[in-house]
Write an enzyme that holds these catalytic residues in place. Structure first.
Site: not given
Ligand code: NAG
Ligand code: NAG
Ligand code: NAG
Ligand code: NAG
Length: 328
Positions: A148, A143
């Site tokens: 974010e 991932e």
């Protein structure tokens, strides 16, 4: 019996891990293969109605329902994903605030992606994120969290998570700060998080400052030798013309040092750790990160009560994209 002692092996690994991995490979030219502008997001992405996490407070909506409620909005030149900002929630109900989570229909290995973002979700309780993964299988395919953060707190974080062993040098060709350098998903940190996290050093990379600038461009390049993520604010005159104009081909040759850099090396084989990924864009409310950092972020009440009782606090909890251009 091993012919080389484990001490000698780890000394060798250290030597190999340091300067050799540090150069950003340049010269690859990628071609525009998917130009997402406005309504093309509706064709090229799936609206994921994945279940809410136990600590989150969202209810993901279908494309059809969210278009009808205007939580999804697209015209010829803009694409918006919002959170419901009018409904007061029943605190006894398990149903959270309506939100939108989308996933690209296609998966990518080697590629570049240019995210031309006008606005990202802001406010207490919000956890906006753009990442690449195969969420049908989870961390086993690796991932990459491109961007974010939580609760409007700058800066943004970029994080690589690997299923297998992957350790990086803390000093790499990147402008961001290496927060942690053992990317293995089983490498538990004191904070409970994991992954090789890099924090941006500029406040305009996230939240209200990003938005008041009119946003900017996040760009990712992934290939077998490295992963790099760059950021330019909207008012940054040094943004490459290929990025700002949406050129039909692109190369990172001559670009500035990236914000985050994850080189493949003898201590981190990217090809072994990362399979093909979808691109996922989400607005989470509360959850493991925004919820656990909620009080420390200076936010009122507790995260779930705040989300339940204050719909108007989520009027700026929206993504607005000018484009997402994918190059392969
Ligand atoms: C839906 O959202 C768009 C973008 O913010 C806005 O221009 C439009 O007026 C909204 N439509 C309705 C029916 O509220
Ligand atoms: C709130 O949710 C609870 C649990 O689902 C339900 O019993 C109650 O009727 C709901 N109250 C209102 C006002 O909708
Ligand atoms: C990284 O974390 C894994 C899992 O906890 C551990 O086995 C490994 O020894 C760590 N690597 C380094 C170099 O600390
Ligand atoms: C890295 O992993 C790939 C895929 O598993 C493998 O083909 C390759 O040989 C590995 N490279 C090294 C240097 O071990």
């Amino acid at each position: 019996m091993p012919s080389i002692s484990s001490v000698a092996l780890s000394a060798l690994a250290c030597l190999l891990a340091l300067p050799t991995a540090d150069a950003v490979p340049t010269g690859t030219t990628y071609k525009l293969t998917q130009n997402n502008v406005g309504t093309s997001f509706l064709q090229n992405f799936d609206w994921e109605t994945t279940p809410n996490s136990p600590t989150g407070r969202v209810a993901y909506t279908t494309q059809q329902a969210s278009l009808a409620s205007n939580l999804t909005y697209a015209n010829a030149n803009t694409f918006i994903m919002r959170v419901d900002h009018t409904t007061t929630l029943n605190s006894s109900s398990t149903v959270g605030r309506q939100s939108v989570r989308i996933k690209s229909n296609a998966q990518y290995g080697t590629h570049m992606a240019v995210f031309d973002i006008r606005h990202m979700p802001q406010g207490c309780g919000t956890w906006p994120a753009i990442w690449e993964a195969d969420d049908s299988v989870g961390i086993v395919n690796g991932e990459l969290d491109i961007l974010e953060g939580v609760n409007s707190l700058s800066p943004s974080y970029t994080t690589l998570h690997t299923p297998g062993s992957c350790t990086l040098s803390a000093t790499r060709s990147q402008t961001g700060t290496a927060v942690y350098n053992n990317c293995s998903s089983s490498a538990a940190q004191a904070s409970g998080n994991n992954g090789c996290s890099v924090s941006s050093t500029t406040s305009n990379s996230f939240g209200p400052t990003f938005n008041s600038n009119g946003g900017g461009w996040y760009v990712v390049e992934r290939n077998p030798t490295s992963i790099s993520v760059w950021f330019w604010a909207r008012n940054d005159k040094t943004v490459p013309a290929t990025v700002s104009s949406g050129a039909s081909s692109i190369s990172t040759t001559g670009w500035k040092t990236p914000l985050a850099y994850f080189p493949s090396s003898s201590t981190c084989n990217l090809s072994a750790n990362l399979k093909n990924h979808n691109i996922i864009i989400n607005t989470m409310l509360c959850g493991s990160w925004a919820g656990s950092r909620y009080a420390a972020s200076g936010c009122p009440s507790d995260c779930i009560s705040y989300v339940n009782a204050n719909p108007s606090a989520f009027v700026n909890a929206y993504w607005e994209f000018a484009a997402l251009r994918i190059y392969t």
